[in-house]
Design a protein around this motif. Sequence first.
Motif, short mmCIF file in Angstrom:
data_model
loop_
_atom_site.label_atom_id
_atom_site.label_comp_id
_atom_site.label_asym_id
_atom_site.label_seq_id
_atom_site.Cartn_x
_atom_site.Cartn_y
_atom_site.Cartn_z
N LEU B 24 -1.13 4.68 6.28
CA LEU B 24 -2.15 3.77 5.75
C LEU B 24 -2.76 4.35 4.48
O LEU B 24 -3.06 3.63 3.53
CB LEU B 24 -3.21 3.50 6.81
CG LEU B 24 -2.66 2.94 8.14
CD1 LEU B 24 -3.77 2.81 9.18
CD2 LEU B 24 -1.96 1.60 7.93
N ASN B 28 -2.75 3.15 -0.42
CA ASN B 28 -3.72 3.20 -1.50
C ASN B 28 -3.06 3.50 -2.86
O ASN B 28 -3.04 2.65 -3.74
CB ASN B 28 -4.80 4.22 -1.11
CG ASN B 28 -5.99 4.20 -2.04
OD1 ASN B 28 -6.01 3.44 -2.99
ND2 ASN B 28 -6.96 5.05 -1.77
N ASP B 59 -3.53 -5.34 6.85
CA ASP B 59 -4.98 -5.19 6.68
C ASP B 59 -5.31 -4.14 5.61
O ASP B 59 -6.31 -4.23 4.92
CB ASP B 59 -5.63 -4.77 8.00
CG ASP B 59 -5.56 -5.88 9.04
OD1 ASP B 59 -5.14 -7.00 8.68
OD2 ASP B 59 -5.90 -5.62 10.21
N TYR B 60 -4.47 -3.12 5.51
CA TYR B 60 -4.76 -2.04 4.56
C TYR B 60 -4.03 -2.22 3.22
O TYR B 60 -3.96 -1.31 2.43
CB TYR B 60 -4.43 -0.68 5.18
CG TYR B 60 -5.48 -0.23 6.19
CD1 TYR B 60 -6.64 0.41 5.76
CD2 TYR B 60 -5.31 -0.48 7.55
CE1 TYR B 60 -7.62 0.79 6.67
CE2 TYR B 60 -6.28 -0.09 8.47
CZ TYR B 60 -7.43 0.54 8.03
OH TYR B 60 -8.40 0.93 8.92
N LYS B 170 -7.69 6.24 2.84
CA LYS B 170 -7.24 4.94 3.31
C LYS B 170 -7.96 3.86 2.49
O LYS B 170 -9.16 3.98 2.24
CB LYS B 170 -7.62 4.75 4.78
CG LYS B 170 -6.54 5.16 5.74
CD LYS B 170 -6.79 4.61 7.13
CE LYS B 170 -7.85 5.37 7.89
NZ LYS B 170 -7.92 4.98 9.31
N SER B 173 -10.22 -1.85 4.72
CA SER B 173 -9.45 -2.77 5.56
C SER B 173 -9.97 -4.19 5.39
O SER B 173 -11.17 -4.44 5.50
CB SER B 173 -9.56 -2.32 7.02
OG SER B 173 -9.09 -3.33 7.85
#
Lengths: 273, 333
Positions: B24, B28, B59-60, B170, B173
């Motif tokens: 996750l 980025n 979601d990420y 991360k 979200s």
Amino acid sequence: MKNILVCIKQVPNTQEISIDPETNTLIRDGVESIVNPYDGYALEAAARLKDKDKDIKIYALCMGPPQAEAALRECLSISADAAYLASDKFFAGSDTLATSYILSEAIKKIESLESIKFDMIFCGKQAIDGDTAQVGPQIAECLDIPQITYGLTCECKDDELYVTKETEDGKEILAIKFPCVVTFTKPNFEPRLAGAKRRFAAKKMEIGQIGVDMLDGIDRAKIGLKGSPTQVRKTFVPQVKKGGVIFKEGSLEESASKLAGLLVENKIVVDIE
Amino acid sequence: MGASKDLWVFIETKTDNTPKNVGLELLNPGKRLAAEQGGKLVAVVIAEDTSIAAKAAGDYGADSVITIEGPEYKHYSTDAHTAAFTYLIEKYDPLTVMIGATGNGRDLAPRISGRIGTGLTADCTELSIDEQTGCIAWTRPAFGGNIMAVIFCANHRPQMGTIRPGVFKKPASQPKDIEIIKESFSFDPNKIRTRIVEIMEEVGEKVDLEGAEIIVTGGRGLGDAAGFDLIRSFAASIGATVGASRATVEEGWISHAHQVGQTGKSVAPKVYIACGVSGATQHVAGMSSSETIIAINKDPNAWIFNLADYGIVGDLYEVIPLLEKELKAKLKA
């Protein structure tokens, strides 16, 4: 009777390396060359198997410049029975994949020269200069044999090798079929040292030499600097944090008070019970 | 070469099918690099049940997810995972593949790169795209962290790298439904050439180092196991989690669950307080991304002081109680 090959690398003792503050480059002059410590753990794992089964024969293989012979003699002084050096200007500049390819071809060559098959190929989990941890698995891939990485200890059980390995959550025991590659990390014991008698004998032992001409099937387009898929474009010295506030002198009471002041003022520590 | 311009991130999963943090985290930098490459950010999940990790990937920030599902992927195995991942790469031809440099990630990635015959850069800590060539500039420490190297993979695709956990944060979200491409690829379990005999997880203590905002770590300088009493009490007073150097774990002073470093957890808390920690490379690898680093060590030449924002040269047994007292005085004032 089992045969174990231990792959080793001669590396500069990175603990001794420092940075020249004027030129911002590595000072390597006078830094001793050593057997990569993780390869030492691999050699120790092989020696421990041999402690239980005297018929085991341990071979050491190193790729590097001619002076890397010293590292192989060190292995002979400790526990290796025979040693080979893969050295050729065509090998120079190889990245991990090209290195693994050369080593896997050298391994096949040693097998044919010695009329043997290696049951186990042991490597250090990584070398302390490159820190990549890629050569062990890539050798296994080139030879199409299974692997276990981050091994601590191992023992032979019937037709399998039981390897205790380190994981992020603790440890695991995995069993693997022969032939196999195992890479080793630091166990909670120190490897044995060279004995004086062995050291004396090792000085006179012959070290097998392997050059590119001896590797019949090798694709020269896949070795050396030009045959490597990755290239180092540049290197630089990482900036150490400048301007850190370090209290070196004065009483500890005073230092603690000043530090606490800064931590509270800068909202680094905001609460205490 | 490289029909697709997509950037792939491997979302490594645990045996309970939840994603490890590192996958996750990589979404980025992945988002930025994929955009610069002119492609999509694609998450790859290979697990027994991929639904949880696939949802998290969306979601990420992933644009889409490709999954391979099956009971043979519940426990990581070099053989099954390499075969599955290589199948996907050969089918979709991504431009870039990023894998977290976890134990399994560093077992898997070289195997895939070897099978495909492409370049792999290990354990990267910085990522960018070279403007001239469009290649990923994979930046990584070498020589025990004394030097940084920038590596290119110019003529082979995909360009691959493993990336150190904890280096990137991360992304935020935001629940989002994205395209999930379900691929079927099964691997005969009888062809997996390794067998799990025993899993010896650290039981009892669960330590959430990765989620901690403040970490107080004890090193060899504690001298003995009892030293952790002081560390624990100081940590408790400031709401911190207890970390440990490899040496202390090897000495048996504290459980492996607390270990920070290359073979322990990679952490990036707001505040990292290193007590009696010398700053060995393998330790620094797991904590150098911390926002603020505070060092307490009686050796003025300890490497940790080069990383520290604040530090006191002195015996930790004297310094910690003094610091605690002073903090109390100032915060309660």
